[in-house]
Design an enzyme around this catalytic site. Sequence first.
Site, PDB file in Angstrom:
ATOM      1  N   TRP A  67       0.804  -1.221   0.000  1.00  0.00           N
ATOM      2  CA  TRP A  67       0.000   0.000   0.000  1.00  0.00           C
ATOM      3  C   TRP A  67       0.839   1.273   0.000  1.00  0.00           C
ATOM      4  O   TRP A  67       1.829   1.364   0.741  1.00  0.00           O
ATOM      5  CB  TRP A  67      -0.872  -0.013   1.261  1.00  0.00           C
ATOM      6  CG  TRP A  67      -1.597   1.256   1.534  1.00  0.00           C
ATOM      7  CD1 TRP A  67      -1.118   2.348   2.193  1.00  0.00           C
ATOM      8  CD2 TRP A  67      -2.953   1.567   1.182  1.00  0.00           C
ATOM      9  NE1 TRP A  67      -2.089   3.321   2.262  1.00  0.00           N
ATOM     10  CE2 TRP A  67      -3.225   2.866   1.658  1.00  0.00           C
ATOM     11  CE3 TRP A  67      -3.968   0.865   0.518  1.00  0.00           C
ATOM     12  CZ2 TRP A  67      -4.463   3.479   1.490  1.00  0.00           C
ATOM     13  CZ3 TRP A  67      -5.196   1.479   0.351  1.00  0.00           C
ATOM     14  CH2 TRP A  67      -5.433   2.769   0.833  1.00  0.00           C
ATOM     15  N   ASN A 121       0.125   5.614   0.286  1.00  0.00           N
ATOM     16  CA  ASN A 121      -0.737   6.801   0.232  1.00  0.00           C
ATOM     17  C   ASN A 121       0.097   8.070   0.187  1.00  0.00           C
ATOM     18  O   ASN A 121       0.889   8.209  -0.758  1.00  0.00           O
ATOM     19  CB  ASN A 121      -1.917   6.767   1.209  1.00  0.00           C
ATOM     20  CG  ASN A 121      -1.628   6.696   2.679  1.00  0.00           C
ATOM     21  OD1 ASN A 121      -1.041   5.737   3.153  1.00  0.00           O
ATOM     22  ND2 ASN A 121      -2.082   7.674   3.437  1.00  0.00           N
ATOM     23  N   ASP A 122      -0.041   8.971   1.123  1.00  0.00           N
ATOM     24  CA  ASP A 122       0.496  10.334   0.958  1.00  0.00           C
ATOM     25  C   ASP A 122       1.999  10.424   0.653  1.00  0.00           C
ATOM     26  O   ASP A 122       2.784   9.672   1.228  1.00  0.00           O
ATOM     27  CB  ASP A 122       0.311  11.132   2.249  1.00  0.00           C
ATOM     28  CG  ASP A 122      -1.076  11.054   2.809  1.00  0.00           C
ATOM     29  OD1 ASP A 122      -1.954  10.451   2.182  1.00  0.00           O
ATOM     30  OD2 ASP A 122      -1.285  11.598   3.917  1.00  0.00           O
ATOM     31  N   GLN A 168       3.706   7.265   2.633  1.00  0.00           N
ATOM     32  CA  GLN A 168       2.958   6.408   3.547  1.00  0.00           C
ATOM     33  C   GLN A 168       2.894   5.017   2.918  1.00  0.00           C
ATOM     34  O   GLN A 168       2.389   4.860   1.795  1.00  0.00           O
ATOM     35  CB  GLN A 168       1.555   6.979   3.763  1.00  0.00           C
ATOM     36  CG  GLN A 168       1.575   8.339   4.452  1.00  0.00           C
ATOM     37  CD  GLN A 168       1.715   8.206   5.963  1.00  0.00           C
ATOM     38  OE1 GLN A 168       0.782   7.842   6.660  1.00  0.00           O
ATOM     39  NE2 GLN A 168       2.900   8.512   6.477  1.00  0.00           N
ATOM     40  N   SER A 212       1.637  10.943   8.341  1.00  0.00           N
ATOM     41  CA  SER A 212       2.243  11.954   7.469  1.00  0.00           C
ATOM     42  C   SER A 212       3.046  13.035   8.180  1.00  0.00           C
ATOM     43  O   SER A 212       2.740  13.435   9.298  1.00  0.00           O
ATOM     44  CB  SER A 212       1.164  12.598   6.604  1.00  0.00           C
ATOM     45  OG  SER A 212       0.795  11.680   5.601  1.00  0.00           O
ATOM     46  N   ARG A 224      -3.464  15.818  13.269  1.00  0.00           N
ATOM     47  CA  ARG A 224      -2.362  15.097  12.621  1.00  0.00           C
ATOM     48  C   ARG A 224      -1.848  15.860  11.396  1.00  0.00           C
ATOM     49  O   ARG A 224      -2.517  16.739  10.883  1.00  0.00           O
ATOM     50  CB  ARG A 224      -2.805  13.695  12.194  1.00  0.00           C
ATOM     51  CG  ARG A 224      -3.955  13.682  11.201  1.00  0.00           C
ATOM     52  CD  ARG A 224      -4.202  12.282  10.642  1.00  0.00           C
ATOM     53  NE  ARG A 224      -5.397  12.223   9.838  1.00  0.00           N
ATOM     54  CZ  ARG A 224      -6.613  11.911  10.297  1.00  0.00           C
ATOM     55  NH1 ARG A 224      -6.779  11.632  11.584  1.00  0.00           N
ATOM     56  NH2 ARG A 224      -7.644  11.895   9.488  1.00  0.00           N
ATOM     57  N   ASP A 225      -0.701  15.438  10.929  1.00  0.00           N
ATOM     58  CA  ASP A 225      -0.021  15.955   9.720  1.00  0.00           C
ATOM     59  C   ASP A 225       0.583  17.333  10.014  1.00  0.00           C
ATOM     60  O   ASP A 225       0.043  18.101  10.795  1.00  0.00           O
ATOM     61  CB  ASP A 225      -0.966  16.022   8.509  1.00  0.00           C
ATOM     62  CG  ASP A 225      -1.757  14.725   8.309  1.00  0.00           C
ATOM     63  OD1 ASP A 225      -1.264  13.670   8.731  1.00  0.00           O
ATOM     64  OD2 ASP A 225      -2.865  14.787   7.752  1.00  0.00           O
ATOM     65  N   GLU A 245      -6.677  17.732   6.430  1.00  0.00           N
ATOM     66  CA  GLU A 245      -5.532  16.841   6.427  1.00  0.00           C
ATOM     67  C   GLU A 245      -4.397  17.493   5.649  1.00  0.00           C
ATOM     68  O   GLU A 245      -4.614  18.267   4.715  1.00  0.00           O
ATOM     69  CB  GLU A 245      -5.894  15.504   5.764  1.00  0.00           C
ATOM     70  CG  GLU A 245      -6.942  14.729   6.548  1.00  0.00           C
ATOM     71  CD  GLU A 245      -6.965  13.248   6.185  1.00  0.00           C
ATOM     72  OE1 GLU A 245      -6.572  12.438   7.036  1.00  0.00           O
ATOM     73  OE2 GLU A 245      -7.383  12.911   5.083  1.00  0.00           O
TER      74      GLU A 245
HETATM   75  C1  FRU Z   1      -4.249  11.463   4.515  1.00  0.00           C
HETATM   76  C2  FRU Z   1      -3.928  10.749   5.802  1.00  0.00           C
HETATM   77  C3  FRU Z   1      -3.237  11.673   6.758  1.00  0.00           C
HETATM   78  C4  FRU Z   1      -2.513  10.702   7.644  1.00  0.00           C
HETATM   79  C5  FRU Z   1      -2.136   9.626   6.673  1.00  0.00           C
HETATM   80  C6  FRU Z   1      -2.226   8.253   7.255  1.00  0.00           C
HETATM   81  O1  FRU Z   1      -4.450  10.607   3.462  1.00  0.00           O
HETATM   82  O2  FRU Z   1      -5.098  10.211   6.370  1.00  0.00           O
HETATM   83  O3  FRU Z   1      -4.097  12.488   7.451  1.00  0.00           O
HETATM   84  O4  FRU Z   1      -1.400  11.262   8.257  1.00  0.00           O
HETATM   85  O5  FRU Z   1      -2.998   9.714   5.575  1.00  0.00           O
HETATM   86  O6  FRU Z   1      -1.683   7.278   6.409  1.00  0.00           O
END
Ligand code: FRU
Length: 490
Positions: free
Chosen positions: A19, A21-22, A38, A83, A141-142, A204
């Site tokens: 997987w 993501n960010d 991520q 993140s 977060r972030d 986010e």
């Molecule tokens: C955004 C998010 C962030 C978080 C991360 C978790 O896509 O949800 O807010 O830090 O991805 O993987």
Amino acid sequence: RALRDPHRPRFHFTSPGGWLNDPNGLSHWNGVYHLFYQYNPLAAAHHRIHWGHATSTDLVHWADEPVALVPGTDGPDRDGCWSGVLVDDGGVPTLVYSGRHGEHELPCVARGSADLRYWTKDPANPVITAPPEGIDITAFRDHCVWREGQVWRQLVGSGIRGAGGTAFLYESDDLRGWRYVGPLLTGDASRSQGELDWTGTMWECVDLFRLGEDEEADSTDVLVFSAWDEGTTHHPLYWTGHYKDDTFTPTALHRLDYGGRYFYAPQSARDEHGRRIMFAWLQEGRTDEATAEAGWSGVMSLPRVVTLGADGRLDQAPVPELTALRRECEEVAPGALTEPYTRLGAVRGDQLDIETTLRLAPGSTARLVVRETPDGAERTVVEVSRTHDGGGTLLLHRETSSLDPTVDIEPRYGELPLGEDGRVDLRVLVDHSALEIFANGRALTARVYPTRPDEAMGVGIGADGDVALERFAAWQLASACADGPRPLWP
Ligand code: FRU
């Protein structure tokens, strides 16, 4: 499995498997671009997130680096390293990220080796032990962290229940001890603005940067965030305005990418050439089951350069470095587009870079079709149109992009500023399931999953009304990634 999947892009960055993501920790450090992300190497599911890491010297070809952050066996990030960003702490590369433990997400810090490969978490983590007191928040977060005079400043994404998404501002002398300053700006959780630019109940991945910073007087501050609500990722938006002292005074709110959640959680950094480079996460548009079966999930966007347009909005374009992948080119002679649709026999493929300049008379529409099967049963249609009163629209029809009833085929659209005499400079990058469209500086990113991917290679153009084709060139794009398997855990 992941390698054989015909939907897997070949010039967009994807994780070795599992997987993604960010984008995180974007930086250009001693001539090397660093892209962290991520990452769950164990499964194509969003679970127990690590930080993957890749490097590049040209923003086109990426080399996998050792996994940078692994959730702790105990401690504040035992459920995931979420993140964050990379900053230069007096020569020491330093990460600020969200450590997750149960429902808690709190800021943590790690120091890197000089090559940015190995990271040591600070024993004092988390460096902020609780969200601001006395505020009913939706999440916390972030991070966005920058140097301002003698201090560090940080934004943490959040939301104030009943009010709206927000970014909390903090200040520090050493990245370890933080003083809470206050909310920088708060959105509007009510849905009065309409769905497409709803600011959500939580922001986010907040990203604050200045454009035109070398021209002092004309600089504009940009606050990018991804609107989130109760576990649903909505879309990236940005405020333009002015950041001064402890507040951000907004001028206007805009959509960042008309693909919405297909260009989610963008993060940007200024590179050593002074350009503002942005990446984001292209989410999947197929089911979790199909994704699990494929063994990989998530595509990193192409790096884009963002600049300030004449209209005060962001102008977005893929980095020019990507033209290094261009191979054979086919051109179409200029002239009026008289047919509603013509298949271009000479142009076909699932790795393409198409550039065209069109002039649209009032009341006309031009279309560019990609990923079309020979029988036309599956086709993806990009449309640009001009109304009688002069407005423009960019539209992506995905309704016929796939005959698979389980994939997302919702259309996407947004407002398109037109150039002189209805001029539209359109660029479409096709990379298997990933599609990035740029029209007069506006962007629209999405995914498509034809059921006959090996046959969905056709390209065509056409128009309704009075449209002149001034230029059309289509290049085959080479793959940027190696063919062999990549270790999940380099
Ligand atoms: C955004 C998010 C962030 C978080 C991360 C978790 O896509 O949800 O807010 O830090 O991805 O993987």
